[in-house]
Design a protein around this motif. Structure first.
Motif, PDB file in Angstrom:
ATOM      1  N   SER A   1      -1.002  63.947 -38.391  1.00 48.67           N
ATOM      2  CA  SER A   1      -0.375  62.696 -38.826  1.00 48.67           C
ATOM      3  C   SER A   1       0.783  62.296 -37.918  1.00 48.67           C
ATOM      4  N   THR A   2       0.841  61.013 -37.594  1.00 52.98           N
ATOM      5  CA  THR A   2       1.940  60.474 -36.784  1.00 52.98           C
ATOM      6  C   THR A   2       2.517  59.228 -37.458  1.00 52.98           C
ATOM      7  N   LYS A   3       1.731  58.141 -37.441  1.00 51.03           N
ATOM      8  CA  LYS A   3       2.278  56.899 -37.991  1.00 51.03           C
ATOM      9  C   LYS A   3       2.425  56.968 -39.509  1.00 51.03           C
ATOM     10  N   ALA A   4       1.617  57.780 -40.187  1.00 49.95           N
ATOM     11  CA  ALA A   4       1.801  57.923 -41.631  1.00 49.95           C
ATOM     12  C   ALA A   4       3.105  58.645 -41.924  1.00 49.95           C
ATOM     13  N   PHE A   5       3.473  59.604 -41.079  1.00 51.49           N
ATOM     14  CA  PHE A   5       4.735  60.319 -41.252  1.00 51.49           C
ATOM     15  C   PHE A   5       5.921  59.372 -41.148  1.00 51.49           C
ATOM     16  N   THR A   6       5.977  58.579 -40.075  1.00 54.81           N
ATOM     17  CA  THR A   6       7.123  57.681 -39.917  1.00 54.81           C
ATOM     18  C   THR A   6       7.120  56.602 -40.997  1.00 54.81           C
ATOM     19  N   ALA A   7       5.942  56.161 -41.411  1.00 52.38           N
ATOM     20  CA  ALA A   7       5.885  55.170 -42.493  1.00 52.38           C
ATOM     21  C   ALA A   7       6.404  55.766 -43.798  1.00 52.38           C
ATOM     22  N   GLN A   8       6.064  57.015 -44.087  1.00 54.25           N
ATOM     23  CA  GLN A   8       6.579  57.667 -45.289  1.00 54.25           C
ATOM     24  C   GLN A   8       8.101  57.762 -45.246  1.00 54.25           C
ATOM     25  N   VAL A   9       8.628  58.104 -44.083  1.00 59.06           N
ATOM     26  CA  VAL A   9      10.087  58.199 -43.944  1.00 59.06           C
ATOM     27  C   VAL A   9      10.728  56.820 -44.125  1.00 59.06           C
ATOM     28  N   CYS A  10      10.082  55.773 -43.615  1.00 56.51           N
ATOM     29  CA  CYS A  10      10.594  54.415 -43.824  1.00 56.51           C
ATOM     30  C   CYS A  10      10.670  54.078 -45.309  1.00 56.51           C
ATOM     31  N   VAL A  11       9.620  54.414 -46.052  1.00 59.56           N
ATOM     32  CA  VAL A  11       9.614  54.141 -47.493  1.00 59.56           C
ATOM     33  C   VAL A  11      10.763  54.880 -48.173  1.00 59.56           C
ATOM     34  N   LEU A  12      10.919  56.162 -47.879  1.00 59.76           N
ATOM     35  CA  LEU A  12      11.965  56.949 -48.534  1.00 59.76           C
ATOM     36  C   LEU A  12      13.353  56.482 -48.127  1.00 59.76           C
ATOM     37  N   THR A  13      13.486  55.958 -46.922  1.00 55.16           N
ATOM     38  CA  THR A  13      14.784  55.389 -46.513  1.00 55.16           C
ATOM     39  C   THR A  13      15.120  54.172 -47.367  1.00 55.16           C
ATOM     40  N   ALA A  14      14.144  53.294 -47.547  1.00 58.18           N
ATOM     41  CA  ALA A  14      14.368  52.120 -48.398  1.00 58.18           C
ATOM     42  C   ALA A  14      14.647  52.530 -49.842  1.00 58.18           C
ATOM     43  N   VAL A  15      13.923  53.527 -50.335  1.00 58.59           N
ATOM     44  CA  VAL A  15      14.147  54.018 -51.697  1.00 58.59           C
ATOM     45  C   VAL A  15      15.559  54.581 -51.825  1.00 58.59           C
ATOM     46  N   ALA A  16      16.005  55.329 -50.828  1.00 61.26           N
ATOM     47  CA  ALA A  16      17.349  55.900 -50.869  1.00 61.26           C
ATOM     48  C   ALA A  16      18.414  54.810 -50.926  1.00 61.26           C
ATOM     49  N   ILE A  17      18.239  53.757 -50.138  1.00 58.85           N
ATOM     50  CA  ILE A  17      19.207  52.650 -50.148  1.00 58.85           C
ATOM     51  C   ILE A  17      19.205  51.964 -51.513  1.00 58.85           C
ATOM     52  N   ALA A  18      18.005  51.701 -52.042  1.00 55.97           N
ATOM     53  CA  ALA A  18      17.911  51.045 -53.349  1.00 55.97           C
ATOM     54  C   ALA A  18      18.539  51.894 -54.442  1.00 55.97           C
ATOM     55  N   ALA A  19      18.284  53.202 -54.406  1.00 54.64           N
ATOM     56  CA  ALA A  19      18.852  54.094 -55.414  1.00 54.64           C
ATOM     57  C   ALA A  19      20.366  54.150 -55.304  1.00 54.64           C
ATOM     58  N   ALA A  20      20.867  54.172 -54.083  1.00 54.79           N
ATOM     59  CA  ALA A  20      22.322  54.220 -53.881  1.00 54.79           C
ATOM     60  C   ALA A  20      22.998  52.972 -54.429  1.00 54.79           C
ATOM     61  N   ARG A  21      22.361  51.828 -54.198  1.00 54.33           N
ATOM     62  CA  ARG A  21      22.933  50.570 -54.712  1.00 54.33           C
ATOM     63  C   ARG A  21      22.881  50.539 -56.231  1.00 54.33           C
ATOM     64  N   ALA A  22      21.761  50.954 -56.807  1.00 56.19           N
ATOM     65  CA  ALA A  22      21.613  50.926 -58.261  1.00 56.19           C
ATOM     66  C   ALA A  22      22.554  51.902 -58.954  1.00 56.19           C
ATOM     67  N   ARG A  23      22.906  52.989 -58.290  1.00 56.90           N
ATOM     68  CA  ARG A  23      23.793  53.998 -58.872  1.00 56.90           C
ATOM     69  C   ARG A  23      25.256  53.718 -58.564  1.00 56.90           C
ATOM     70  N   GLY A  24      25.524  52.611 -57.857  1.00 62.38           N
ATOM     71  CA  GLY A  24      26.896  52.237 -57.570  1.00 62.38           C
ATOM     72  C   GLY A  24      27.560  53.079 -56.500  1.00 62.38           C
ATOM     73  N   ARG A  25      26.766  53.795 -55.699  1.00 59.51           N
ATOM     74  CA  ARG A  25      27.345  54.636 -54.640  1.00 59.51           C
ATOM     75  C   ARG A  25      27.629  53.836 -53.385  1.00 59.51           C
ATOM     76  N   ILE A  26      26.998  52.675 -53.245  1.00 55.33           N
ATOM     77  CA  ILE A  26      27.305  51.760 -52.151  1.00 55.33           C
ATOM     78  C   ILE A  26      27.421  50.358 -52.730  1.00 55.33           C
ATOM     79  N   ASP A  27      28.197  49.517 -52.068  1.00 58.98           N
ATOM     80  CA  ASP A  27      28.323  48.134 -52.537  1.00 58.98           C
ATOM     81  C   ASP A  27      27.315  47.250 -51.813  1.00 58.98           C
ATOM     82  N   GLU A  28      27.334  45.977 -52.133  1.00 56.89           N
ATOM     83  CA  GLU A  28      26.364  45.061 -51.550  1.00 56.89           C
ATOM     84  C   GLU A  28      26.490  44.989 -50.040  1.00 56.89           C
ATOM     85  N   ALA A  29      27.713  45.001 -49.552  1.00 57.89           N
ATOM     86  CA  ALA A  29      27.916  44.907 -48.109  1.00 57.89           C
ATOM     87  C   ALA A  29      27.311  46.107 -47.388  1.00 57.89           C
TER      88      ALA A  29
END
Length: 605
Positions: free
Chosen positions: A396-424
């Protein structure tokens, strides 16, 4: 793993069966065969090895049938051989099978006591023998149902019966199977890719379903034997998506596909107009106590990347476990957690089993998958597709980087929802993530430099990969890729663990790949680099422009990837690591796309 194709056609099917099996080569296999109905009797042709060996058999002895089945086998019960190749035959029954029958030994002994003899070592022949016995007193579909009721384990089946000229039966449990609808023709396949050249109208069988197809219809039954209808969906034409184009191998093409793949993935999870994340699912991130990621192989390593991202950004505890170990150790789980299953195919047997264990504990579930119609995607509460398109190379190559992209977006969304980062900060991180496709493309331009390094690495017996922070999972991935396709022994370690054992392996003949962008870990990684060089180690230092400026003198090779934010540095440095494995394998003359003993989709435990 093993591929299946079945065609109830109006013209000879030999060439179409072979063409479909070639499309399924990416699943991994060590033998192949086809069977068809000729004048009311089923004939078969089989060969050990690649499909070209089967083509040689067919050139000498063609199969003139308009109804037929085909199979590529990855050995489980019984080694690779012609007699163990599918289709397997017993009496009136000829069938192909993906999966593993767990109670085959007991069934085999019972059948032997009835006077039946076996020609192969396979669990598949047990199914054929059972079905042939049931046909003595039952019509085909009833006999199939009676046979399935006796099986424990995983299977996808395609079955021909002597005397049934226009019938193919199929069944699935634990392994995928699809029905394709044509014009006066019908198809069975292990996935949509198998039937893609013939039709884009597909029905996905549910767990426990069995089916009978003829020229015009598919009669589908659920596991209780009740007639059911499964929705017919139109899937994108896949023929053009699986061509190598000007590339030598699918893996090479898929490494080069990553900028576009990452772009497609990221576009599904962020809004570039507002720089906000858009992650599907009704998940109350603020109330979540823990995230449990289960996966295998490269998906497991992508999950480790997710752990670093989610814990750092969202302050949410994340456990990542190898799915094949997870359920057997009876982990302590609580309903207040989210279970995330990661699988490119969405059919990985161990990951599915772990997912179902989590569901039984009352956990909310999500899946990070490439196949949106897969079993895993259908069984979870939330699906996070990776949108990278078909990946044919086993490694696996492109599936690996795509999975990491998804988890990066999930991490950002979770951080915002939990109030650990602000909108900016959310907007800043999204802008960084949107830079990833461009920087990955720039990183792939290091190909010529990496190709030169590969000539030296290909001579090595052992290779060590070292990294800190998110570079540690990437070190694991680099070692896995090199092992998978070049057959050179390689290990990935957290660089800080070097002095606790692995440093004993360092000598002048062992290349040491150190992954160290200029981030908060850099100083420590540079120190580890000096420890290696002091003992004669040959360092390949993969860094960025700032890291190159501050790198200790003495590295054999410095590979300078584009400067990137730490959020996406694993994505940017992934390409040189993948290219290194690829060119080492090419240098050694290995079968890059179909490495020995490996399968793309592992649908058995």
């Amino acid at each position: 793993m093993c591929g299946i194709i079945g065609i109830v056609g109006t013209t000879p099917v030999q060439s179409r069966l072979i063409d479909s099996l070639k499309r399924l080569e990416y699943r991994g296999y060590d033998s192949a065969g086809i069977a068809g109905v000729v004048d009311g009797h089923v004939e078969r042709r089989r060969a050990k090895g690649k499909i070209r060996a089967l083509e040689e058999v067919l050139a000498a002895d063609p199969l003139n049938a308009t109804v037929g089945i085909g199979h590529t086998r990855w050995a489980t019960h019984g080694g690779p051989s012609t007699r163990n190749a599918h289709p397997q035959t017993a009496g009136r029954v000829t069938l192909v099978h993906n999966g593993i029958i767990e109670n085959y030994a007991e069934l085999r002994e019972a059948l032997k006591k009835q006077g039946r003899t076996f020609e192969s070592e396979t669990d598949t022949e047990v199914i054929a023998q059972l079905l042939d016995a049931e046909l003595k007193t039952r019509p085909p579909l009833d006999a199939l149902k009676a046979t399935l009721d006796q099986l424990t384990g995983a299977y996808a089946l395609a079955v021909l019966i002597d005397g049934e000229d226009e019938l193919i039966m199929g069944a699935r449990r634990g392994s995928p199977l699809v029905v394709g609808y044509g014009e006066g023709e019908m198809f069975l396949g292990s996935d949509a890719l198998a039937v893609g050249p013939f039709t884009n109208r597909i029905a996905y069988l549910d767990e426990g379903d069995y089916v009978a197809i003829d020229h015009h219809t598919a009669r589908i039954f659920d596991e209780t034997g009740q007639p059911v209808e499964r929705p017919v969906t139109t899937v994108p034409a896949s023929a053009a998506l699986v061509e190598k184009g000007n590339y030598r191998h699918f893996m090479e093409k898929e490494i080069h596909d990553q900028p576009e793949g990452c772009q497609h993935t990221i576009a599904a999870y962020v809004d570039p107009l507002t720089d906000h994340t858009s992650v599907a699912g009704d998940i109350d991130w603020a109330k979540l106590e823990r995230v449990q990621i289960v996966a295998c192989g490269t998906s497991y390593i992508a999950g480790l990347m997710g752990k670093y991202l989610i814990e750092r950004l969202a302050d949410l505890p994340v456990d990542v476990e190898i799915a094949s170990e997870f359920r057997y150790r009876q982990p302590a789980l609580r309903p207040g957690s989210l279970a995330v299953a990661m699988s490119q195919s969405g059919e990985t047997a161990d990951t599915l089993a772990a997912l179902r264990y989590c569901q039984a504990k009352g956990m909310l579930t999500a899946a990070v998958v490439n196949a949106q119609e897969s079993t895993m995607a259908r069984e979870v509460d939330v699906v996070w597709p990776i949108h990278c398109g078909p990946e044919i190379g086993v490694a696996s190559t492109k599936a690996f980087t795509a999975q990491v992209c998804v988890l990066t977006a999930v991490a950002i969304a979770a951080a915002r929802a939990r109030g650990r980062i602000d909108e900016a900060e959310e907007q800043r991180l999204v802008k960084v993530l949107l830079e990833a496709p461009r920087l990955v493309a720039e990183s792939i331009k290091l190909e010529d430099a990496v190709k030169g390094i590969a000539q030296e690495v290909s001579k090595a017996r052992d290779v060590l990969f070292l990294g800190r922070g998110p570079m540690y999972p990437l070190a694991l991935e680099g070692a896995l890729k090199l092992k998978e396709i070049s057959y050179i022994h390689a290990e990935g370690y957290a660089a800080g663990e070097l002095k606790h054992g692995p440093i004993a392996l360092v000598d002048e003949d062992t290349p040491i790949v150190i992954l160290a962008p200029f981030d908060s870990y850099f100083e420590k990684s540079a120190s580890n680099m000096q420890e290696v060089m002091a003992r004669g180690g040959q360092v390949i230092f993969i860094t960025d422009p700032e890291g190159e400026k501050h790198a200790p003198a003495g590295a054999r090779v410095v590979v300078t990837a584009p400067k990137s934010d730490p959020l996406i540095s694993p994505l940017v440095l992934a390409a040189p690591v993948q290219l290194l494995a690829y060119y080492v394998a090419v240098q050694k003359g290995a079968d890059v796309d179909q490495p020995r003993n490996l399968a793309k989709s592992v649908t058995v435990e």
